[in-house]
Motif scaffolding. Structure first.
Motif, PDB file in Angstrom:
ATOM      1  N   SER A  77     100.234  63.932  92.150  1.00 49.42           N
ATOM      2  CA  SER A  77     101.549  64.676  92.650  1.00 49.42           C
ATOM      3  C   SER A  77     101.217  65.591  93.871  1.00 49.42           C
ATOM      4  CB  SER A  77     101.954  65.423  91.523  1.00 49.42           C
ATOM      5  OG  SER A  77     100.731  66.227  91.070  1.00 49.42           O
ATOM      6  N   GLN A  78     100.072  65.617  94.440  1.00 47.84           N
ATOM      7  CA  GLN A  78      99.992  66.427  95.571  1.00 47.84           C
ATOM      8  C   GLN A  78     100.400  65.900  96.838  1.00 47.84           C
ATOM      9  OE1 GLN A  78      96.004  67.844  95.051  1.00 47.84           O
ATOM     10  NE2 GLN A  78      96.630  68.681  92.792  1.00 47.84           N
ATOM     11  N   SER A  79     100.621  64.465  97.007  1.00 43.17           N
ATOM     12  CA  SER A  79     101.020  63.626  98.168  1.00 43.17           C
ATOM     13  C   SER A  79     102.275  63.082  97.999  1.00 43.17           C
ATOM     14  CB  SER A  79      99.806  62.742  98.297  1.00 43.17           C
ATOM     15  OG  SER A  79      98.539  63.207  98.248  1.00 43.17           O
ATOM     16  N   ARG A  80     102.967  62.905  99.167  1.00 44.92           N
ATOM     17  CA  ARG A  80     104.293  62.265  98.943  1.00 44.92           C
ATOM     18  C   ARG A  80     103.975  60.709  99.175  1.00 44.92           C
ATOM     19  NH1 ARG A  80     107.108  62.900 103.256  1.00 44.92           N
ATOM     20  NH2 ARG A  80     109.100  62.784 102.260  1.00 44.92           N
ATOM     21  N   HIS A  81     104.485  59.942  98.261  1.00 43.94           N
ATOM     22  CA  HIS A  81     104.316  58.656  98.066  1.00 43.94           C
ATOM     23  C   HIS A  81     105.349  57.900  98.727  1.00 43.94           C
ATOM     24  CE1 HIS A  81     100.457  59.283  96.017  1.00 43.94           C
ATOM     25  NE2 HIS A  81     101.282  60.106  95.463  1.00 43.94           N
ATOM     26  N   GLN A  82     105.452  56.704  99.298  1.00 42.86           N
ATOM     27  CA  GLN A  82     106.501  55.895  99.824  1.00 42.86           C
ATOM     28  C   GLN A  82     106.816  54.849  98.825  1.00 42.86           C
ATOM     29  OE1 GLN A  82     105.414  54.362 103.491  1.00 42.86           O
ATOM     30  NE2 GLN A  82     105.974  56.235 104.717  1.00 42.86           N
ATOM     31  N   PRO A  83     108.094  54.291  98.863  1.00 41.11           N
ATOM     32  CA  PRO A  83     109.221  54.397  99.823  1.00 41.11           C
ATOM     33  C   PRO A  83     109.954  55.900  99.420  1.00 41.11           C
ATOM     34  CG  PRO A  83     109.876  53.029  98.218  1.00 41.11           C
ATOM     35  CD  PRO A  83     108.646  53.221  97.753  1.00 41.11           C
ATOM     36  N   GLU A  94     114.566  62.640 102.410  1.00 38.31           N
ATOM     37  CA  GLU A  94     113.428  61.662 102.202  1.00 38.31           C
ATOM     38  C   GLU A  94     112.481  62.076 101.046  1.00 38.31           C
ATOM     39  OE1 GLU A  94     111.915  61.859 106.117  1.00 38.31           O
ATOM     40  OE2 GLU A  94     113.174  60.619 106.897  1.00 38.31           O
ATOM     41  N   LEU A  95     113.026  62.066 100.017  1.00 39.08           N
ATOM     42  CA  LEU A  95     112.159  62.307  98.814  1.00 39.08           C
ATOM     43  C   LEU A  95     111.099  61.293  98.352  1.00 39.08           C
ATOM     44  CD1 LEU A  95     114.678  63.967  96.288  1.00 39.08           C
ATOM     45  CD2 LEU A  95     113.141  65.325  97.963  1.00 39.08           C
ATOM     46  N   ALA A  96     110.031  61.654  98.295  1.00 40.23           N
ATOM     47  CA  ALA A  96     108.918  60.683  97.696  1.00 40.23           C
ATOM     48  C   ALA A  96     108.905  59.874  96.418  1.00 40.23           C
ATOM     49  CB  ALA A  96     107.591  61.568  97.846  1.00 40.23           C
ATOM     50  N   ARG A 145     110.434  67.923  99.699  1.00 40.88           N
ATOM     51  CA  ARG A 145     110.514  66.647  99.997  1.00 40.88           C
ATOM     52  C   ARG A 145     109.540  65.798  98.831  1.00 40.88           C
ATOM     53  NH1 ARG A 145     110.012  64.997 105.786  1.00 40.88           N
ATOM     54  NH2 ARG A 145     108.582  66.431 106.137  1.00 40.88           N
ATOM     55  N   TYR A 146     108.733  66.456  98.001  1.00 43.49           N
ATOM     56  CA  TYR A 146     107.877  65.962  97.044  1.00 43.49           C
ATOM     57  C   TYR A 146     108.649  65.168  95.965  1.00 43.49           C
ATOM     58  CZ  TYR A 146     103.750  68.044  99.032  1.00 43.49           C
ATOM     59  OH  TYR A 146     102.757  68.170  99.857  1.00 43.49           O
ATOM     60  N   GLY A 147     109.923  65.557  95.695  1.00 36.94           N
ATOM     61  CA  GLY A 147     110.800  64.847  94.632  1.00 36.94           C
ATOM     62  C   GLY A 147     110.308  65.016  92.981  1.00 36.94           C
ATOM     63  N   LEU A 148     109.912  66.223  93.242  1.00 40.43           N
ATOM     64  CA  LEU A 148     109.399  66.734  91.795  1.00 40.43           C
ATOM     65  C   LEU A 148     109.752  68.146  91.816  1.00 40.43           C
ATOM     66  CD1 LEU A 148     105.877  65.097  91.157  1.00 40.43           C
ATOM     67  CD2 LEU A 148     107.753  64.476  90.068  1.00 40.43           C
ATOM     68  N   LEU A 173     119.765  62.485  95.193  1.00 42.79           N
ATOM     69  CA  LEU A 173     119.863  62.839  93.465  1.00 42.79           C
ATOM     70  C   LEU A 173     119.489  61.789  92.795  1.00 42.79           C
ATOM     71  CD1 LEU A 173     121.155  64.839  91.447  1.00 42.79           C
ATOM     72  CD2 LEU A 173     123.358  63.419  91.692  1.00 42.79           C
ATOM     73  N   PHE A 174     119.486  60.454  92.987  1.00 43.93           N
ATOM     74  CA  PHE A 174     119.034  59.604  92.149  1.00 43.93           C
ATOM     75  C   PHE A 174     117.452  59.446  92.145  1.00 43.93           C
ATOM     76  CE2 PHE A 174     117.165  55.311  91.789  1.00 43.93           C
ATOM     77  CZ  PHE A 174     117.335  54.894  90.392  1.00 43.93           C
ATOM     78  N   ARG A 175     116.697  59.582  93.410  1.00 42.76           N
ATOM     79  CA  ARG A 175     115.448  59.514  93.525  1.00 42.76           C
ATOM     80  C   ARG A 175     114.654  60.580  92.627  1.00 42.76           C
ATOM     81  NH1 ARG A 175     111.641  57.590  96.935  1.00 42.76           N
ATOM     82  NH2 ARG A 175     112.603  55.577  96.367  1.00 42.76           N
ATOM     83  N   LEU A 176     115.468  62.057  92.747  1.00 46.41           N
ATOM     84  CA  LEU A 176     114.992  63.051  91.797  1.00 46.41           C
ATOM     85  C   LEU A 176     114.932  62.541  90.148  1.00 46.41           C
ATOM     86  CD1 LEU A 176     113.493  65.749  91.971  1.00 46.41           C
ATOM     87  CD2 LEU A 176     115.691  66.899  92.217  1.00 46.41           C
ATOM     88  N   PHE A 177     116.027  62.084  89.943  1.00 48.22           N
ATOM     89  CA  PHE A 177     116.113  61.687  88.534  1.00 48.22           C
ATOM     90  C   PHE A 177     115.067  60.632  88.248  1.00 48.22           C
ATOM     91  CE2 PHE A 177     117.690  58.711  85.291  1.00 48.22           C
ATOM     92  CZ  PHE A 177     117.805  59.532  84.135  1.00 48.22           C
ATOM     93  N   GLU A 178     114.806  59.485  89.024  1.00 48.25           N
ATOM     94  CA  GLU A 178     114.031  58.483  88.936  1.00 48.25           C
ATOM     95  C   GLU A 178     112.723  58.900  88.901  1.00 48.25           C
ATOM     96  OE1 GLU A 178     113.126  54.156  91.289  1.00 48.25           O
ATOM     97  OE2 GLU A 178     113.738  55.999  92.499  1.00 48.25           O
TER      98      GLU A 178
END
Length: 521
Positions: free
Chosen positions: A32-38, A45-47, A464-467, A79-84
């Motif tokens: 969780s300490q890194s941003r992962h693609q896609p 550009e949330l990880a 931009r970490y998405g968490l 919004l979807f990425r954060l939920f996902e």
């Protein structure tokens, strides 16, 4: 990056080395300490923060189906990425062990870590799986066993050490415990091979009962509660609650020794209890003392109003389960209802006070002598969360006045700024807003604009970490604490599922800002 700027980062008590049987996987604390693609296709550009399926700690077809449905219900890619990322987070990374009791192979157990700390908090674990009640329909659903396992293990802990709040893995897990190295002096004493920390927080009782209520309400599986140790856990809760309702002085003025004391060596006044571990005296009110808050911080006054709201609400709700159990002691369900009613009356009598402007609001804490602490804290249960707890309607005049106070400069822990306008907590520092409080604002609001603004701010706060971080500077999204905060992730997932039911049109909106500043731009 773990932490930039002010605040405190809680480190794992033990190593989360491998959590997929037969395969070496990176610990989620590190992951969780890194941003992962896609990355998401929105401006933030949330990880993508879900581990590989083989490295997830529990896979549920119900959860995956819910994620697919949400994809069709949302328009905004961020919004979807954060939920996902957040909705499945507990199952993806926090179900550290599942098994059965050594003395009963029918008794399911689930050890659920809080996130980046390798221990099971009663309150956190209840909140972490609470969002899945929205998809739980039957005792045969794949996720039902997680509910049962958590309830059973929480029951065991509440019987062994009802005054403690966080616990180590059960012996059946075969996991090597990582005892807390901190020095505590606590009465009653506890087993350091079982207990991780022993800050008594009343919301642990409420969390256990709420989780029980959620499982029963969704599945109708009343038989489960009579099979193992649930009845005994409720009895333990009632005994401890009665002991903690006692005043400091008896009718003749004689000092009454408190049932619970706590002292520790700490750098902060919120990490221990004053008055030789007893905290300040209290008068009899009918409420239950909570020397520590849901944040794990020491209280100023022991009668914490939100925790008493929660206990009252769910004692009454789970009494309906107890009365259906043929092996329950006679009168136990009524005892639960009586205590629930007495606490509710006490909250109304002692907890509603005059604000500086003269309006009647709920205090955060009182002592029964006239002492009152006018504030709110981001951690749930909070005053802001009272309708979400089911204690009071959002239209209640006292709640509405309280809400206005909480979301204003009158609340000393309200943080305002260009990034996040939300309640913070003494657990971190002034100016560090908690996304969890912004999420709760959206969950307890009816106005579309207020909900939309709160969600927009949460989206902008992840760096931009998405968490969901624990706290974020209200002026700088790059200053935050905790890359992995399981409870916060769960609350965001819960909010999204609830909005899909009561305000589906909001999820169809775009949450993209007109402009976002990038490093070097």
């Amino acid at each position: 990056m773990l932490l930039r700027g002010g605040g405190t980062l809680l480190l794992a008590a033990g190593s989360l080395a491998t959590y997929a049987a037969g395969q070496r996987c990176q610990s989620y604390t590190s992951y969780s300490q890194s941003r992962h693609q896609p990355y998401s296709e929105g401006v933030y550009e949330l990880a993508y923060q879900r581990p590989d399926p083989a490295c997830r700690t529990f896979n549920s077809s119900l959860v995956e189906d819910a994620i697919l449905r949400m994809k069709n219900q949302t328009t905004d890619p961020d919004l979807f990425r954060l939920f996902e990322n957040t909705f499945p987070n507990t199952l993806d990374a926090a179900i550290k062990w599942r098994g059965v009791a050594a003395n009963n192979s029918d008794e399911e157990l689930a050890f659920i870590i809080t996130g980046d700390i390798d221990a099971m908090w009663i309150r956190d674990s209840a909140n972490q799986i609470a969002p899945y009640r929205t998809i739980l329909k039957s005792k045969d659903d794949d996720i039902a066993s997680v509910f049962r396992g958590a309830i059973n293990l929480q029951a065991r802990y509440l019987i062994i050490s009802p005054y403690c709040n966080a616990f180590l893995p059960p012996p059946e897990s075969g996991m090597r415990p990582g005892p807390n190295g901190a020095s505590y002096i606590v009465t009653p004493p506890y087993d350091r091979n079982i207990v991780f920390t022993c800050n008594f927080e009343l919301d642990d009782f409420g969390g256990f009962l709420q989780l029980s209520h959620d499982y029963y309400t969704q599945t109708g599986d009343v038989d489960f509660f009579g099979k193992f140790q649930w009845i005994q856990a409720v009895q333990s809760i009632l005994r401890a609650s009665e002991d903690l309702r006692r005043a400091t002085y008896g009718p003749d003025g004689e000092w009454i020794r408190p049932a619970y004391t706590f002292q520790s060596q700490t750098m902060t006044s919120f990490g221990t209890l004053g008055n030789n571990g007893m905290n300040s005296p209290v008068n009899y009110t009918g409420m239950v003392r909570s020397p520590f808050r849901p944040s794990d911080d020491a209280a100023i006054y022991d009668f914490q109003i939100p925790a008493n709201m929660m206990l009252s609400r769910y004692l009454a709700a789970t009494a309906a389960i107890m009365e259906q159990l043929p092996n329950a002691p006679k009168g136990l369900a009524q005892q639960m209802r009586d205590m629930a009613a007495e606490i509710r009356d006490a909250v109304d009598h002692w907890g509603i006070v005059a604000a500086p402007g003269g309006q009647r609001i709920y205090a955060y804490e009182v002592d029964g002598f006239g002492g009152q602490n006018l504030m709110d804290d981001a951690n749930i249960p909070s005053l802001l969360s009272a309708p979400s707890l089911g204690f009071v309607s959002a239209d209640d005049p006292v709640y509405k006045a309280t809400r206005a106070f909480v979301l204003s400069r009158q609340n000393p822990w309200y943080c305002a700024g260009p990034v996040l306008n939300a309640v913070g907590s003494p657990h971190i520092r002034p100016g560090a807003a908690w996304p969890m409080a912004a999420i709760m604002r959206a969950m307890t609001a009816d106005d579309d604009a207020e909900i939309t603004q709160a969600v927009k701010e949460v989206l902008s706060s992840t760096d931009r970490y998405g968490l969901i971080h624990e706290s974020v500077s209200s002026f700088d999204a790059g200053q935050w604490t905790r890359s992995w905060f399981g409870w916060g992730n769960a609350v965001f997932g819960q909010m999204m599922m609830e909005l899909a039911e009561r305000k589906p049109h909001i999820l169809k909106q775009s949450f993209q800002p007109f402009f976002i500043e990038r490093d070097g731009e």
